[in-house]
Motif scaffolding. Structure first.
Motif, mmCIF file in Angstrom:
data_model
loop_
_atom_site.group_PDB
_atom_site.id
_atom_site.type_symbol
_atom_site.label_atom_id
_atom_site.label_comp_id
_atom_site.label_asym_id
_atom_site.label_seq_id
_atom_site.Cartn_x
_atom_site.Cartn_y
_atom_site.Cartn_z
ATOM 1 N N MET A 1 0.852 -1.199 0.000
ATOM 2 C CA MET A 1 0.000 0.000 0.000
ATOM 3 C C MET A 1 0.884 1.244 0.000
ATOM 4 O O MET A 1 0.960 1.996 0.976
ATOM 5 N N PRO A 2 1.597 1.488 -1.125
ATOM 6 C CA PRO A 2 2.611 2.549 -1.164
ATOM 7 C C PRO A 2 2.053 3.942 -0.947
ATOM 8 O O PRO A 2 2.769 4.829 -0.472
ATOM 9 N N ASN A 3 0.785 4.183 -1.291
ATOM 10 C CA ASN A 3 0.226 5.529 -1.144
ATOM 11 C C ASN A 3 -0.594 5.702 0.131
ATOM 12 O O ASN A 3 -1.207 6.741 0.337
ATOM 13 N N SER A 4 -0.632 4.666 0.964
ATOM 14 C CA SER A 4 -1.422 4.725 2.192
ATOM 15 C C SER A 4 -0.670 5.467 3.280
ATOM 16 O O SER A 4 0.570 5.466 3.331
ATOM 17 N N ILE A 5 -1.400 6.076 4.159
ATOM 18 C CA ILE A 5 -0.763 6.737 5.309
ATOM 19 C C ILE A 5 -0.285 5.708 6.326
ATOM 20 O O ILE A 5 0.488 6.041 7.217
ATOM 21 N N TYR A 6 -0.769 4.432 6.167
ATOM 22 C CA TYR A 6 -0.338 3.374 7.081
ATOM 23 C C TYR A 6 0.864 2.666 6.453
ATOM 24 O O TYR A 6 0.777 1.544 5.957
ATOM 25 N N LYS A 7 2.028 3.315 6.478
ATOM 26 C CA LYS A 7 3.203 2.847 5.738
ATOM 27 C C LYS A 7 3.715 1.494 6.228
ATOM 28 O O LYS A 7 4.303 0.739 5.453
ATOM 29 N N ASP A 8 3.469 1.173 7.488
ATOM 30 C CA ASP A 8 4.040 -0.052 8.063
ATOM 31 C C ASP A 8 3.099 -1.248 7.967
ATOM 32 O O ASP A 8 3.386 -2.310 8.534
ATOM 33 N N LEU A 9 1.952 -1.114 7.297
ATOM 34 C CA LEU A 9 0.977 -2.201 7.222
ATOM 35 C C LEU A 9 0.819 -2.674 5.788
ATOM 36 O O LEU A 9 0.883 -1.871 4.839
ATOM 37 N N GLU A 10 0.585 -3.999 5.637
ATOM 38 C CA GLU A 10 0.291 -4.573 4.336
ATOM 39 C C GLU A 10 -0.994 -5.399 4.425
ATOM 40 O O GLU A 10 -1.267 -6.003 5.457
ATOM 41 N N GLY A 11 -1.737 -5.424 3.346
ATOM 42 C CA GLY A 11 -2.932 -6.256 3.323
ATOM 43 C C GLY A 11 -2.586 -7.735 3.410
ATOM 44 O O GLY A 11 -1.589 -8.192 2.844
ATOM 45 N N LEU A 12 -3.397 -8.493 4.136
ATOM 46 C CA LEU A 12 -3.158 -9.918 4.314
ATOM 47 C C LEU A 12 -3.255 -10.655 2.981
ATOM 48 O O LEU A 12 -4.190 -10.440 2.201
ATOM 49 N N SER A 13 -2.333 -11.514 2.716
ATOM 50 C CA SER A 13 -2.360 -12.307 1.489
ATOM 51 C C SER A 13 -3.273 -13.517 1.659
ATOM 52 O O SER A 13 -3.251 -14.190 2.693
ATOM 53 N N PHE A 14 -4.110 -13.794 0.652
ATOM 54 C CA PHE A 14 -5.042 -14.927 0.689
ATOM 55 C C PHE A 14 -4.548 -16.102 -0.156
ATOM 56 O O PHE A 14 -5.275 -17.069 -0.390
ATOM 57 N N GLU A 15 -3.319 -16.035 -0.623
ATOM 58 C CA GLU A 15 -2.813 -17.047 -1.560
ATOM 59 C C GLU A 15 -2.819 -18.455 -0.979
ATOM 60 O O GLU A 15 -2.974 -19.432 -1.706
ATOM 61 N N LYS A 16 -2.645 -18.601 0.319
ATOM 62 C CA LYS A 16 -2.537 -19.936 0.922
ATOM 63 C C LYS A 16 -3.812 -20.381 1.643
ATOM 64 O O LYS A 16 -3.796 -21.361 2.387
ATOM 65 N N VAL A 17 -4.918 -19.648 1.413
ATOM 66 C CA VAL A 17 -6.195 -20.056 2.023
ATOM 67 C C VAL A 17 -6.596 -21.425 1.482
ATOM 68 O O VAL A 17 -6.573 -21.657 0.263
ATOM 69 N N GLU A 18 -6.959 -22.343 2.362
ATOM 70 C CA GLU A 18 -7.354 -23.693 1.949
ATOM 71 C C GLU A 18 -8.833 -23.724 1.586
ATOM 72 O O GLU A 18 -9.673 -23.142 2.282
ATOM 73 N N THR A 19 -9.164 -24.393 0.522
ATOM 74 C CA THR A 19 -10.553 -24.518 0.083
ATOM 75 C C THR A 19 -10.939 -25.996 0.014
ATOM 76 O O THR A 19 -10.098 -26.880 0.216
ATOM 77 N N TYR A 20 -12.192 -26.272 -0.280
ATOM 78 C CA TYR A 20 -12.679 -27.648 -0.385
ATOM 79 C C TYR A 20 -13.713 -27.706 -1.504
ATOM 80 O O TYR A 20 -14.208 -26.679 -1.981
ATOM 81 N N GLU A 21 -14.080 -28.912 -1.884
ATOM 82 C CA GLU A 21 -15.095 -29.095 -2.915
ATOM 83 C C GLU A 21 -16.485 -28.833 -2.342
ATOM 84 O O GLU A 21 -16.818 -29.321 -1.267
ATOM 85 N N LEU A 22 -17.268 -28.072 -3.065
ATOM 86 C CA LEU A 22 -18.610 -27.714 -2.607
ATOM 87 C C LEU A 22 -19.448 -28.940 -2.251
ATOM 88 O O LEU A 22 -20.144 -28.976 -1.229
ATOM 89 N N LYS A 23 -19.356 -29.995 -3.091
ATOM 90 C CA LYS A 23 -20.207 -31.162 -2.873
ATOM 91 C C LYS A 23 -19.860 -31.912 -1.588
ATOM 92 O O LYS A 23 -20.653 -32.731 -1.115
#
Length: 321
Positions: A1-23
């Motif tokens: 978040m380079p333009n944010s006033i919260y320079k020391d914070l980053e948005g949480l990454s969801f890349e490793k969220v575990e999912t399952y089959e709907l059925k």
């Protein structure tokens, strides 16, 4: 978040969220629970079967089954209600359910005595309060006040409850519409009616014939009788609260506690509250507290009485009524 006033914070990454089959997921609703379209010539039973097997429909179906079991086992089915039940035209349905064994006792507040007795005497009730209050005429119908207070006097003299006293006075007056009166029907069938008043809250209490001693003695006698009826619910009985937000729920709770105080555990009971909204006292004092800790099961059903009570009656009749 380079333009944010919260320079020391980053948005949480969801890349490793575990999912399952709907059925593979357990779910609460499936197409087997859905409603079915209604045919042009559908019967009442087909209509009832067509409703979705979800939420309130499941509740009212289970309640109907429990009331059927209570009738089969000879356990009491007590209906407690206020005057709105009369004013929405439900007397014929309740009377029919008396004859079918689904109403074994009635517990009512003072407004039921007013409206049902007027229906019996003249075939109409529910005056225009806005139109009569300004002139001081609200509640001043002579015949209504005289009847209610004569019933209270008879009850006090004979040591019986107010519900029985007013019902007897009403029958003795020779009303023109007994077939539409819950009080007359119950009296003629020897079905107990107890009445529980707040002195000053009903129109008969300011009529010249009113006597506080008679009213108090007769209504207290009915509380004792009601407590006996509630005590018989142990082992499968039921109590329905319909359209009373304060008086009847408080009364029911006190009848529960006095029975348990005297050694009656009052378990395996069914309770239900029907009203436009779920007020605190009915929900707490009828549905939850009396059935807590495995003592039974309570149901909360929201809707207009003129729709919900015929619906319940239809389920009772088509499921073995």
């Amino acid at each position: 978040m380079p333009n944010s006033i919260y320079k020391d914070l980053e948005g949480l990454s969801f890349e490793k969220v575990e999912t399952y089959e709907l059925k593979s997921r357990p779910s609460k609703v499936g197409i087997s629970n859905f409603a079915a379209p209604i045919g042009n010539n559908a019967s009442l039973e087909e209509f009832l079967d067509s409703m979705p097997a979800i939420l309130a429909v499941n509740s009212i179906r289970e309640l109907a089954d429990r009331l059927g079991k209570a009738r089969e086992d000879g356990k009491p089915i007590i209906w407690g209600f206020g005057g709105h039940v009369v004013k929405t035209g439900l007397a014929p349905i309740i009377i029919d359910l008396m004859d079918r064994g689904f109403v074994t006792a009635l517990a009512v507040n003072g407004s039921v005595l007013v409206h049902d007795s007027e229906i019996a005497m003249v075939g109409f009730t529910s005056e225009d309060v806005d139109g009569s209050l300004g002139e001081g005429d609200f509640g001043a119908a002579r015949e209504t006040g005289e009847l209610l207070n004569r019933g209270a006097r008879l009850a006090a003299e004979d040591g019986i409850g107010l519900g029985e006293g007013v019902s007897r006075a009403l029958i003795e007056s020779g009303p023109s519409h007994t077939e539409a009166s819950i009080l007359c029907a119950a009296f003629n069938r020897r079905i107990p009616v107890t009445s529980h008043i707040t002195i000053g809250a009903d129109i008969g209490h300011f009529h010249p014939t009113a006597d506080g001693g008679n009213l108090g003695a007769a209504s207290h006698a009915d509380f004792r009788l009601f407590s006996t009826l509630v005590g018989k619910m142990h082992g499968g009985g039921a109590y329905l609260n319909i359209g009373s937000a304060v008086t009847m729920p408080e009364l029911f709770l006190k009848a529960i506690t006095v029975n348990r105080n005297l050694g009656n555990p009052l378990r395996e009971i069914t309770t239900a509250n029907f009203d436009f909204i779920q007020h605190y006292r009915p929900l707490t004092n009828v549905v939850r507290r009396p059935t807590a800790n495995g003592a039974g099961k309570g149901f909360s059903l929201v809707g207009h009485h003129e729709i919900m009570i015929p619906l319940l009656a239809s389920l009772l009749v088509t499921r073995g009524g």
